[in-house]
Design an enzyme around this catalytic site. Sequence first.
Site, short mmCIF file in Angstrom:
data_model
loop_
_atom_site.label_atom_id
_atom_site.label_comp_id
_atom_site.label_asym_id
_atom_site.label_seq_id
_atom_site.Cartn_x
_atom_site.Cartn_y
_atom_site.Cartn_z
N GLY A 74 82.32 79.36 30.65
CA GLY A 74 82.67 79.70 32.04
C GLY A 74 81.87 78.86 33.01
O GLY A 74 81.00 78.08 32.60
N TYR A 141 79.91 83.72 41.96
CA TYR A 141 79.43 83.57 40.58
C TYR A 141 78.71 84.84 40.14
O TYR A 141 78.96 85.36 39.04
CB TYR A 141 78.50 82.34 40.52
CG TYR A 141 77.70 82.22 39.26
CD1 TYR A 141 78.30 81.88 38.05
CD2 TYR A 141 76.31 82.44 39.27
CE1 TYR A 141 77.56 81.76 36.89
CE2 TYR A 141 75.56 82.31 38.11
CZ TYR A 141 76.19 81.98 36.92
OH TYR A 141 75.45 81.87 35.77
C1 15L Z 1 72.23 80.69 36.54
O1 15L Z 1 72.85 81.71 36.29
C2 15L Z 1 72.86 79.36 36.45
O2 15L Z 1 73.84 79.30 35.44
C3 15L Z 1 71.86 78.24 36.26
O3 15L Z 1 72.51 77.02 36.55
C4 15L Z 1 70.64 78.42 37.17
O4 15L Z 1 71.03 78.30 38.53
C5 15L Z 1 70.02 79.79 36.93
O5 15L Z 1 70.97 80.82 37.06
C6 15L Z 1 68.86 80.06 37.90
O6 15L Z 1 68.91 81.03 38.65
O7 15L Z 1 67.91 79.29 37.87
#
Ligand code: 15L
Length: 264
Positions: A74, A141
């Site tokens: 995803g 997201y």
């Molecule tokens: C996430 O959920 C992301 O997939 C990743 O790219 C980072 O942004 C991570 O969180 C984060 O909060 O560092």
Amino acid sequence: MQQRILITGAAGGVGTLMRPRLRREGRVLRLLDRVPPPPAEPGEAVETITADLTDPAAMAEACEGVDAVIHLGGHSRENSWEETLSVNVDGTHTVLEAVRQAGVRRVILASSNHAVGFHPIDAAGPNGLPADLPTRPDTYYGVSKAAIEALGSLYHSRFGIDVICIRIGSLFERPSDVRGLSLWLSPDDGARLFEACLSHPSPGYRVIWGVSANTRRLCSLAEAEDLGYQPQDDAEKFAAEVADGVPSRYLGGPFTTALLGEPN
Ligand code: 15L
């Protein structure tokens, strides 16, 4: 008996870090991604599938003969509402339906700190923010990750499938900013956590944090430790070399101020 584990999103960032770390004698990793996963190395027990996780027929085939699914696939960052809904939410539904129909008994879902990104970090007590913090998404997201957790709960309650949702902090080779010193999940600890999720005899439905034993951690380790996780890494060893992050009151950090629906 041989164990077969399907990993979706296997060619992505987390999948690539986990692939060498989840190899085991007696285990076959079935790696699925929409971009072709790198082929098996000599002696590596992997099967590769190039398919989209939103494709029900492909997912049905991918789940055949599988003992557990690690669903990492995803979008991993902010995107348009339509994309997020289709790939992350509908896609996870497609994965869980294929799991149910194939009789797979265990699923590990990659949730994220962004499902709860608008929780203020100063609410973390000495034991850290509990893993079952009510959702407070910081982005579309984050909403999709909250929905994924809810879908996992539904498939556990209705069909008895063991479902563990990991609210992953920051799973990268190393933390890149001050925020990462709190939220880092080292690749080795990530693999330890997935192993704990795979080997617990009867986990039921759980939501746990995915972080290392960071000196500055904001998230409780208790729920994951209850599953058997024994973290060994601490982001503090990178403290001198990380870049300054933008200070944020909230767990989600920069996601809480990023433009909604804009790919970041
Ligand atoms: C996430 O959920 C992301 O997939 C990743 O790219 C980072 O942004 C991570 O969180 C984060 O909060 O560092």
